[in-house]
Design an enzyme around this catalytic site. Sequence first.
Site, PDB file in Angstrom:
ATOM      1  N   THR A  47       0.827  -1.205   0.000  1.00  0.00           N
ATOM      2  CA  THR A  47       0.000   0.000   0.000  1.00  0.00           C
ATOM      3  C   THR A  47       0.861   1.254   0.000  1.00  0.00           C
ATOM      4  O   THR A  47       0.443   2.302  -0.490  1.00  0.00           O
ATOM      5  CB  THR A  47      -0.943   0.001   1.219  1.00  0.00           C
ATOM      6  OG1 THR A  47      -1.679  -1.231   1.235  1.00  0.00           O
ATOM      7  CG2 THR A  47      -1.921   1.152   1.170  1.00  0.00           C
ATOM      8  N   TYR A 135       3.923 -12.767   5.125  1.00  0.00           N
ATOM      9  CA  TYR A 135       2.805 -12.182   4.372  1.00  0.00           C
ATOM     10  C   TYR A 135       2.515 -13.044   3.155  1.00  0.00           C
ATOM     11  O   TYR A 135       3.325 -13.122   2.230  1.00  0.00           O
ATOM     12  CB  TYR A 135       3.197 -10.758   3.978  1.00  0.00           C
ATOM     13  CG  TYR A 135       2.217  -9.977   3.138  1.00  0.00           C
ATOM     14  CD1 TYR A 135       0.880 -10.323   3.044  1.00  0.00           C
ATOM     15  CD2 TYR A 135       2.648  -8.848   2.438  1.00  0.00           C
ATOM     16  CE1 TYR A 135      -0.008  -9.577   2.277  1.00  0.00           C
ATOM     17  CE2 TYR A 135       1.779  -8.100   1.666  1.00  0.00           C
ATOM     18  CZ  TYR A 135       0.449  -8.464   1.588  1.00  0.00           C
ATOM     19  OH  TYR A 135      -0.422  -7.727   0.826  1.00  0.00           O
ATOM     20  N   LYS A 163       0.299 -12.463   7.958  1.00  0.00           N
ATOM     21  CA  LYS A 163      -0.760 -11.719   7.290  1.00  0.00           C
ATOM     22  C   LYS A 163      -1.248 -12.611   6.158  1.00  0.00           C
ATOM     23  O   LYS A 163      -0.522 -12.863   5.196  1.00  0.00           O
ATOM     24  CB  LYS A 163      -0.230 -10.388   6.745  1.00  0.00           C
ATOM     25  CG  LYS A 163      -1.260  -9.586   5.954  1.00  0.00           C
ATOM     26  CD  LYS A 163      -0.623  -8.324   5.368  1.00  0.00           C
ATOM     27  CE  LYS A 163      -1.616  -7.558   4.499  1.00  0.00           C
ATOM     28  NZ  LYS A 163      -0.988  -6.374   3.849  1.00  0.00           N
ATOM     29  N   VAL A 204      -4.648  -6.437   9.054  1.00  0.00           N
ATOM     30  CA  VAL A 204      -3.714  -5.487   8.450  1.00  0.00           C
ATOM     31  C   VAL A 204      -4.515  -4.795   7.363  1.00  0.00           C
ATOM     32  O   VAL A 204      -4.855  -5.398   6.349  1.00  0.00           O
ATOM     33  CB  VAL A 204      -2.463  -6.168   7.886  1.00  0.00           C
ATOM     34  CG1 VAL A 204      -1.534  -5.121   7.267  1.00  0.00           C
ATOM     35  CG2 VAL A 204      -1.741  -6.940   8.977  1.00  0.00           C
TER      36      VAL A 204
END
Length: 287
Positions: A47, A135, A163, A204
């Site tokens: 992001t 992740y 995540k 998250v």
Amino acid sequence: MDFGRIVTAMITPFHTDGSIDWETTGRLMDYLIEEQQTDSIVVSGTTGESPTLTDEEKIALFKFAVKHAAGRCKIIAGSGSNETAHSIHLTQVAEECGVDGALLVVPYYNKPTQEGIYQHFKVIAEGTKLPIMVYNVPGRTIVSMSVETTLRLAQIPNIVATKECASLDQVTLIASQAPADFRVYSGDDSSALPAVAVGAYGIVSVASHIIGKDIREIIDSYLKGDVAAAYKLHAASLPLFRGLFDLPNPVLVKAALKLKGLPVGGVRLPLVDATETELAALRRILN
């Protein structure tokens, strides 16, 4: 290490020339911590447009975030890549910068085997004392880390969380079989409530830039046993959860922040800003 229930994957504010806007970065962090009640902030994640950030910019972000947060929230460095040696280096530098943890993505493009994924994370973990959140985001990496590989990694002392963006089934299986102190986070805002219901610890989030307090209320209501209240707020939030991803992230969350009165600049190529038609749809969702 407790990263909290709400972890914001923070965008990176840019000037019109594409350079990092440090003043706005500070204002954004204050807003996320004080108004949206985030527990931790990921800097230089997807992001944050990590694919287009230089190492120098990433390191500067790590240092800035640690100094500006001043202990008000945890700072997690997005220090993973598809090159193990580079990931080790950047994670070690992040540790020197004083971050609280590292977020390490499954290697993308290389298409490693499950053993390759395990060895990648194991070697990085051995090179740092930082708590690590792995992740799994197969929509971006093509390869998906299996439940079995995640559970193997959960046995490594400083790999403390994952995540998970593959499926609710994976969240369920990992949460039910991992050590009690290993925490599972959903990486999909629209799955925040369902994920917590099947054993995830938190989220998250991207939408926490806009409705972080609401996401906290969803999770807190569920944990207190008020499932009806959690469901009602989740259902009301769902159009935003989905709408922010109508274009590649973080195009629309940056646009939403501007519409809320916090302009954070545009995105770097190869991403492009939203059109007027796309912005009109976003305004309808925000309204």
